[in-house]
Design a protein around this motif. Structure first.
Motif, PDB file in Angstrom:
ATOM      1  N   MET A   1      28.832  87.913  73.750  1.00 27.94           N
ATOM      2  CA  MET A   1      28.420  88.049  72.619  1.00 27.94           C
ATOM      3  C   MET A   1      29.267  88.830  71.578  1.00 27.94           C
ATOM      4  O   MET A   1      28.713  90.074  71.168  1.00 27.94           O
ATOM      5  CB  MET A   1      26.575  88.889  73.134  1.00 27.94           C
ATOM      6  CG  MET A   1      26.095  87.817  74.318  1.00 27.94           C
ATOM      7  SD  MET A   1      24.011  88.666  74.182  1.00 27.94           S
ATOM      8  CE  MET A   1      24.336  90.017  75.003  1.00 27.94           C
ATOM      9  N   GLY A   2      30.040  88.283  70.920  1.00 28.36           N
ATOM     10  CA  GLY A   2      30.791  89.175  70.522  1.00 28.36           C
ATOM     11  C   GLY A   2      30.778  89.393  68.793  1.00 28.36           C
ATOM     12  O   GLY A   2      30.720  90.054  68.534  1.00 28.36           O
ATOM     13  N   ASN A   3      30.061  87.681  68.360  1.00 32.09           N
ATOM     14  CA  ASN A   3      29.761  87.603  67.280  1.00 32.09           C
ATOM     15  C   ASN A   3      28.005  87.830  66.528  1.00 32.09           C
ATOM     16  O   ASN A   3      27.748  87.273  67.011  1.00 32.09           O
ATOM     17  CB  ASN A   3      30.576  86.364  66.927  1.00 32.09           C
ATOM     18  CG  ASN A   3      30.009  86.157  64.864  1.00 32.09           C
ATOM     19  OD1 ASN A   3      29.104  86.622  64.133  1.00 32.09           O
ATOM     20  ND2 ASN A   3      29.239  84.419  64.810  1.00 32.09           N
ATOM     21  N   THR A   4      28.250  89.430  66.276  1.00 31.52           N
ATOM     22  CA  THR A   4      26.172  89.320  66.551  1.00 31.52           C
ATOM     23  C   THR A   4      25.279  89.728  65.363  1.00 31.52           C
ATOM     24  O   THR A   4      26.471  90.861  64.685  1.00 31.52           O
ATOM     25  CB  THR A   4      25.891  90.059  67.632  1.00 31.52           C
ATOM     26  OG1 THR A   4      25.947  91.104  68.079  1.00 31.52           O
ATOM     27  CG2 THR A   4      25.498  88.731  68.850  1.00 31.52           C
ATOM     28  N   ASN A   5      24.465  88.873  64.846  1.00 26.58           N
ATOM     29  CA  ASN A   5      23.286  89.864  64.223  1.00 26.58           C
ATOM     30  C   ASN A   5      22.207  90.742  64.851  1.00 26.58           C
ATOM     31  O   ASN A   5      21.833  90.036  65.983  1.00 26.58           O
ATOM     32  CB  ASN A   5      23.052  88.763  63.388  1.00 26.58           C
ATOM     33  CG  ASN A   5      23.674  88.125  62.138  1.00 26.58           C
ATOM     34  OD1 ASN A   5      25.080  89.329  61.911  1.00 26.58           O
ATOM     35  ND2 ASN A   5      23.719  87.540  62.244  1.00 26.58           N
ATOM     36  N   MET A   6      21.643  91.505  64.514  1.00 24.86           N
ATOM     37  CA  MET A   6      20.902  91.833  65.699  1.00 24.86           C
ATOM     38  C   MET A   6      19.379  91.201  65.327  1.00 24.86           C
ATOM     39  O   MET A   6      19.050  90.883  64.203  1.00 24.86           O
ATOM     40  CB  MET A   6      20.635  94.203  65.727  1.00 24.86           C
ATOM     41  CG  MET A   6      21.513  94.761  66.180  1.00 24.86           C
ATOM     42  SD  MET A   6      21.729  94.348  67.721  1.00 24.86           S
ATOM     43  CE  MET A   6      20.173  94.795  68.412  1.00 24.86           C
ATOM     44  N   ALA A   7      18.823  91.045  66.527  1.00 21.93           N
ATOM     45  CA  ALA A   7      17.239  90.008  66.226  1.00 21.93           C
ATOM     46  C   ALA A   7      16.778  91.358  66.502  1.00 21.93           C
ATOM     47  O   ALA A   7      16.854  92.777  67.249  1.00 21.93           O
ATOM     48  CB  ALA A   7      17.383  89.246  67.839  1.00 21.93           C
ATOM     49  N   LYS A   8      15.008  90.486  66.308  1.00 23.37           N
ATOM     50  CA  LYS A   8      14.454  91.777  66.242  1.00 23.37           C
ATOM     51  C   LYS A   8      13.008  91.564  67.978  1.00 23.37           C
ATOM     52  O   LYS A   8      12.913  92.821  68.585  1.00 23.37           O
ATOM     53  CB  LYS A   8      12.777  91.553  65.788  1.00 23.37           C
ATOM     54  CG  LYS A   8      13.182  92.294  63.932  1.00 23.37           C
ATOM     55  CD  LYS A   8      11.735  92.156  63.499  1.00 23.37           C
ATOM     56  CE  LYS A   8      11.107  90.628  63.421  1.00 23.37           C
ATOM     57  NZ  LYS A   8       9.640  90.838  62.227  1.00 23.37           N
ATOM     58  N   ARG A   9      13.572  90.258  67.733  1.00 15.54           N
ATOM     59  CA  ARG A   9      13.100  89.878  69.748  1.00 15.54           C
ATOM     60  C   ARG A   9      13.562  89.231  70.679  1.00 15.54           C
ATOM     61  O   ARG A   9      14.727  88.016  70.060  1.00 15.54           O
ATOM     62  CB  ARG A   9      11.738  89.687  69.946  1.00 15.54           C
ATOM     63  CG  ARG A   9      10.964  90.643  69.166  1.00 15.54           C
ATOM     64  CD  ARG A   9       9.225  90.234  69.760  1.00 15.54           C
ATOM     65  NE  ARG A   9       8.493  91.765  69.352  1.00 15.54           N
ATOM     66  CZ  ARG A   9       7.474  91.196  68.128  1.00 15.54           C
ATOM     67  NH1 ARG A   9       7.742  90.203  67.162  1.00 15.54           N
ATOM     68  NH2 ARG A   9       7.165  92.480  68.411  1.00 15.54           N
ATOM     69  N   THR A  10      14.035  89.186  71.796  1.00 17.55           N
ATOM     70  CA  THR A  10      14.692  87.807  72.563  1.00 17.55           C
ATOM     71  C   THR A  10      13.906  86.924  72.570  1.00 17.55           C
ATOM     72  O   THR A  10      12.396  86.886  73.374  1.00 17.55           O
ATOM     73  CB  THR A  10      15.141  88.658  73.575  1.00 17.55           C
ATOM     74  OG1 THR A  10      16.468  89.580  73.727  1.00 17.55           O
ATOM     75  CG2 THR A  10      16.093  87.350  74.715  1.00 17.55           C
ATOM     76  N   ALA A  11      13.712  85.868  72.628  1.00 17.26           N
ATOM     77  CA  ALA A  11      13.577  84.559  73.386  1.00 17.26           C
ATOM     78  C   ALA A  11      14.107  83.767  74.520  1.00 17.26           C
ATOM     79  O   ALA A  11      15.672  83.955  74.688  1.00 17.26           O
ATOM     80  CB  ALA A  11      13.386  82.675  72.338  1.00 17.26           C
ATOM     81  N   VAL A  12      13.470  83.886  76.023  1.00 13.02           N
ATOM     82  CA  VAL A  12      13.731  83.408  77.203  1.00 13.02           C
ATOM     83  C   VAL A  12      13.148  82.178  76.894  1.00 13.02           C
ATOM     84  O   VAL A  12      12.394  81.169  77.388  1.00 13.02           O
ATOM     85  CB  VAL A  12      13.465  83.620  78.121  1.00 13.02           C
ATOM     86  CG1 VAL A  12      13.667  83.806  79.766  1.00 13.02           C
ATOM     87  CG2 VAL A  12      13.275  85.728  78.185  1.00 13.02           C
TER      88      VAL A  12
END
Ligand SMILES: NC(=O)c1ccc[n+]([C@@H]2O[C@H](COP(=O)([O-])OP(=O)(O)OC[C@H]3O[C@@H](n4cnc5c(N)ncnc54)[C@H](O)[C@@H]3O)[C@@H](O)[C@H]2O)c1
Length: 257
Positions: free
Chosen positions: A1-12
């Motif tokens: 998970m190197g290149n990341t913007n912070m998401a608000k929520r996770t989808a599984v």
């Protein structure tokens, strides 16, 4: 998970390893909509490849988790892994897409085949909900979308027959019950029932069968995985918050519900 913007929520998303499949298409579209994604599949190599590509192209967190959805311990381990991942925001959406077909006619259908198709499609959906819904209940927010099929309503076609129809019809009933039980927690639950989709699920079938599947569709073609994925992502959007307990038909005019 190197290149990341912070998401608000996770989808599984389950069933997210097959490169041309609906699960990978859904994971890509969740990521494009700004969700962090967890790709759950028994095929870790495929899920890893898709996760790496999503992380690179969408720049959100994308985690592959190995899991056999028919195995409760495996599903619980996957949920634990997600909870332990400090970088991931809380799970806001669960897309139960993992599934297998069963082309056996009634005469060819053994108990083993019957159990297998129900285990992956129906029990797998139930086990994933058991593992991921408690956190949604605690946070009083969630979106669940389960994969049914046109076969639940037609009883089968050229390829998928009665055991698959039973599993996918079971998902419709389970989703309605979930919607009732979880409404007090502001969690919605819906099912999606595609017609024929152009993926590798029927790998090995003849061109003749594929042509007759397409030819039977009023719009004259199979759906793309992306067209089905878009409905999953929309049902998980803020705008879909008043839709629950439904089954969304998406089949090019083959069946109207
Ligand atoms: N393709 C169609 O025509 C069509 C039509 C209607 C519904 N569906 C449903 O859509 C879903 C996805 O289908 P697809 O066409 O993308 O298929 P696919 O074969 O491309 O992908 C299915 C994915 O599920 C995974 N999977 C299978 N068993 C698993 C298990 N026990 N645990 C974890 N992962 C498992 C596979 O590894 C694969 O990545 C299925 O539920 C299928 O029944 C497909």
């Amino acid at each position: 998970m190197g290149n990341t913007n912070m998401a608000k929520r996770t989808a599984v998303v389950t069933g997210a390893a097959s490169p041309r499949g609906i699960g990978v298409a859904a994971a890509r579209q969740f990521a494009a909509a700004g969700w962090a994604v967890v790709l759950v599949d028994r095929d870790l190599q495929g899920a890893n490849a898709a996760a790496a590509d999503i992380n690179r192209t969408a720049g959100v967190q994308a985690l592959a988790v190995p899991c056999d959805v028919t195995n409760e311990a495996s599903v619980q381990q996957a949920a634990q892994r997600v909870r332990q991942e400090a970088d991931l925001p809380t799970v806001g959406a669960l897309a139960n897409i993992a599934g297998v077909p069963e082309p056996a006619t009634f005469s060819e259908l053994s108990l083993e085949k019957w159990n297998r198709v129900l285990a992956v499609n129906l029990t797998g959906t139930f086990l994933m909900c058991k593992a991921f819904v408690p956190q949604m209940m605690a946070q009083r927010y969630g979106r669940i979308v389960n994969m049914s099929s046109i076969t639940a309503f037609t009883g089968g076609g050229i390829f998928s027959k009665s055991a698959y129809a039973a599993a996918k019809a079971g998902i419709v009933g389970f989703t309605r019950g979930l919607a009732r039980d979880l409404a007090p927690y502001a969690i919605t639950a819906n099912a999606v029932a595609p017609g024929v989709v152009d993926t590798d699920i029927r790998m090995g079938t003849t061109d003749e069968i594929e042509h007759s599947l397409s030819g039977a569709v009023p719009l004259g073609r199979q759906a793309s995985a992306a067209e089905i994925a878009a409905l999953f992502v929309w049902l998980c959007s803020e705008n879909a918050g008043y839709i629950t307990g439904t089954t969304q038909h998406i089949n090019g005019g083959s069946y109207f519900g």
